[in-house]
Motif scaffolding. Structure first.
Motif, PDB file in Angstrom:
ATOM      1  N   LEU A  51       0.827  -1.203   0.000  1.00  0.00           N
ATOM      2  CA  LEU A  51       0.000   0.000   0.000  1.00  0.00           C
ATOM      3  C   LEU A  51       0.868   1.263   0.000  1.00  0.00           C
ATOM      4  CD1 LEU A  51      -2.784  -1.132   2.500  1.00  0.00           C
ATOM      5  CD2 LEU A  51      -2.952  -0.934   0.004  1.00  0.00           C
ATOM      6  N   ARG A  52       1.968   1.247   0.764  1.00  0.00           N
ATOM      7  CA  ARG A  52       2.881   2.390   0.767  1.00  0.00           C
ATOM      8  C   ARG A  52       3.452   2.615  -0.635  1.00  0.00           C
ATOM      9  NH1 ARG A  52       8.724   1.328   2.607  1.00  0.00           N
ATOM     10  NH2 ARG A  52       8.517   0.302   0.594  1.00  0.00           N
ATOM     11  N   ASP A  53       3.864   1.542  -1.280  1.00  0.00           N
ATOM     12  CA  ASP A  53       4.435   1.653  -2.624  1.00  0.00           C
ATOM     13  C   ASP A  53       3.403   2.194  -3.613  1.00  0.00           C
ATOM     14  OD1 ASP A  53       6.702   0.649  -1.462  1.00  0.00           O
ATOM     15  OD2 ASP A  53       6.650  -1.288  -2.497  1.00  0.00           O
ATOM     16  N   GLN A  54       2.149   1.800  -3.453  1.00  0.00           N
ATOM     17  CA  GLN A  54       1.090   2.323  -4.315  1.00  0.00           C
ATOM     18  C   GLN A  54       0.909   3.821  -4.108  1.00  0.00           C
ATOM     19  OE1 GLN A  54      -0.642   0.559  -6.739  1.00  0.00           O
ATOM     20  NE2 GLN A  54       1.003  -0.868  -6.271  1.00  0.00           N
ATOM     21  N   ARG A  55       0.967   4.266  -2.840  1.00  0.00           N
ATOM     22  CA  ARG A  55       0.844   5.701  -2.549  1.00  0.00           C
ATOM     23  C   ARG A  55       2.023   6.471  -3.146  1.00  0.00           C
ATOM     24  NH1 ARG A  55      -0.697   3.611   2.467  1.00  0.00           N
ATOM     25  NH2 ARG A  55       1.313   4.138   3.366  1.00  0.00           N
ATOM     26  N   LYS A  72       9.291  12.498   2.383  1.00  0.00           N
ATOM     27  CA  LYS A  72       7.936  12.216   2.887  1.00  0.00           C
ATOM     28  C   LYS A  72       7.823  10.811   3.467  1.00  0.00           C
ATOM     29  CE  LYS A  72       3.115  12.128   1.328  1.00  0.00           C
ATOM     30  NZ  LYS A  72       2.209  12.430   0.195  1.00  0.00           N
ATOM     31  N   TYR A  73       8.447   9.829   2.810  1.00  0.00           N
ATOM     32  CA  TYR A  73       8.313   8.429   3.222  1.00  0.00           C
ATOM     33  C   TYR A  73       9.533   7.898   3.976  1.00  0.00           C
ATOM     34  CZ  TYR A  73       4.082   8.260   0.434  1.00  0.00           C
ATOM     35  OH  TYR A  73       2.822   8.483  -0.061  1.00  0.00           O
ATOM     36  N   SER A  79      15.713   4.149  -3.279  1.00  0.00           N
ATOM     37  CA  SER A  79      14.588   3.264  -2.949  1.00  0.00           C
ATOM     38  C   SER A  79      13.309   3.734  -3.635  1.00  0.00           C
ATOM     39  CB  SER A  79      14.371   3.208  -1.438  1.00  0.00           C
ATOM     40  OG  SER A  79      15.442   2.563  -0.811  1.00  0.00           O
ATOM     41  N   ILE A  80      13.086   5.034  -3.647  1.00  0.00           N
ATOM     42  CA  ILE A  80      11.908   5.579  -4.324  1.00  0.00           C
ATOM     43  C   ILE A  80      11.976   5.254  -5.815  1.00  0.00           C
ATOM     44  CG2 ILE A  80      10.681   7.693  -4.954  1.00  0.00           C
ATOM     45  CD1 ILE A  80      10.294   6.959  -2.019  1.00  0.00           C
ATOM     46  N   GLN A  81      13.137   5.441  -6.413  1.00  0.00           N
ATOM     47  CA  GLN A  81      13.305   5.141  -7.841  1.00  0.00           C
ATOM     48  C   GLN A  81      13.036   3.665  -8.119  1.00  0.00           C
ATOM     49  OE1 GLN A  81      17.308   6.493  -8.372  1.00  0.00           O
ATOM     50  NE2 GLN A  81      16.702   8.604  -8.850  1.00  0.00           N
ATOM     51  N   ARG A  82      13.520   2.793  -7.244  1.00  0.00           N
ATOM     52  CA  ARG A  82      13.305   1.355  -7.423  1.00  0.00           C
ATOM     53  C   ARG A  82      11.822   1.017  -7.344  1.00  0.00           C
ATOM     54  NH1 ARG A  82      12.258  -1.830  -3.628  1.00  0.00           N
ATOM     55  NH2 ARG A  82      13.276  -0.580  -2.046  1.00  0.00           N
ATOM     56  N   ILE A  83      11.113   1.605  -6.385  1.00  0.00           N
ATOM     57  CA  ILE A  83       9.681   1.344  -6.220  1.00  0.00           C
ATOM     58  C   ILE A  83       8.915   1.793  -7.467  1.00  0.00           C
ATOM     59  CG2 ILE A  83       7.628   2.077  -4.929  1.00  0.00           C
ATOM     60  CD1 ILE A  83       9.531   2.137  -2.418  1.00  0.00           C
ATOM     61  N   ILE A  84       9.252   2.974  -7.968  1.00  0.00           N
ATOM     62  CA  ILE A  84       8.595   3.491  -9.170  1.00  0.00           C
ATOM     63  C   ILE A  84       8.897   2.603 -10.374  1.00  0.00           C
ATOM     64  CG2 ILE A  84       8.523   5.435 -10.785  1.00  0.00           C
ATOM     65  CD1 ILE A  84       9.059   7.223  -8.261  1.00  0.00           C
ATOM     66  N   ARG A  85      10.168   2.234 -10.525  1.00  0.00           N
ATOM     67  CA  ARG A  85      10.579   1.385 -11.664  1.00  0.00           C
ATOM     68  C   ARG A  85       9.868   0.023 -11.597  1.00  0.00           C
ATOM     69  NH1 ARG A  85      15.661   1.308 -10.612  1.00  0.00           N
ATOM     70  NH2 ARG A  85      15.675  -0.696  -9.583  1.00  0.00           N
ATOM     71  N   ASN A  86       9.770  -0.572 -10.420  1.00  0.00           N
ATOM     72  CA  ASN A  86       9.164  -1.898 -10.286  1.00  0.00           C
ATOM     73  C   ASN A  86       7.652  -1.875 -10.471  1.00  0.00           C
ATOM     74  OD1 ASN A  86      11.624  -3.089  -9.826  1.00  0.00           O
ATOM     75  ND2 ASN A  86      11.420  -3.085  -7.608  1.00  0.00           N
ATOM     76  N   SER A  87       7.035  -0.730 -10.322  1.00  0.00           N
ATOM     77  CA  SER A  87       5.573  -0.646 -10.477  1.00  0.00           C
ATOM     78  C   SER A  87       5.163  -0.591 -11.942  1.00  0.00           C
ATOM     79  CB  SER A  87       5.029   0.561  -9.732  1.00  0.00           C
ATOM     80  OG  SER A  87       5.370   1.751 -10.427  1.00  0.00           O
ATOM     81  N   LYS A  88       6.095  -0.321 -12.830  1.00  0.00           N
ATOM     82  CA  LYS A  88       5.759  -0.188 -14.258  1.00  0.00           C
ATOM     83  C   LYS A  88       5.711  -1.530 -14.939  1.00  0.00           C
ATOM     84  CE  LYS A  88       7.519   4.445 -14.602  1.00  0.00           C
ATOM     85  NZ  LYS A  88       8.425   5.348 -15.209  1.00  0.00           N
TER      86      LYS A  88
END
Length: 88
Positions: A51-55, A72-73, A79-88
């Protein structure tokens, strides 16, 4: 993980045998391979991180920068870049 006293669950002969190798130290005895649980199965941590990664992805899509999201997180920019990259 909770600890149990060896002498409460094992025969004394086995306790004495183990003491020959590790006297007074803590050891980890893994589960049998067929009984292992996946990480996060017993807690809500896996769901909370999802849920955090979705936000994070929604905030990024709404225009927040990677550095803003990192602050913010409480995560690194990488880590933010990795989360964004993995969501695509």
């Amino acid at each position: 993980m909770s600890y149990r006293r060896a002498e409460e669950i094992l025969p004394m002969e086995i306790v004495e045998l183990i003491q020959q190798y590790v006297d007074g130290e803590s050891i980890y005895i893994p589960r049998k391979s067929g009984k292992r649980l996946e990480w996060g199965t017993k807690t809500q941590t896996r769901r909370e991180m999802y849920l955090r990664d979705q936000r994070i992805c929604m905030d990024y899509s709404a225009g927040q920068s990677v550095n803003e999201l990192a602050g913010k997180y409480y995560l690194s920019a990488k880590s933010i870049q990795r989360i964004i990259r993995n969501s695509k």
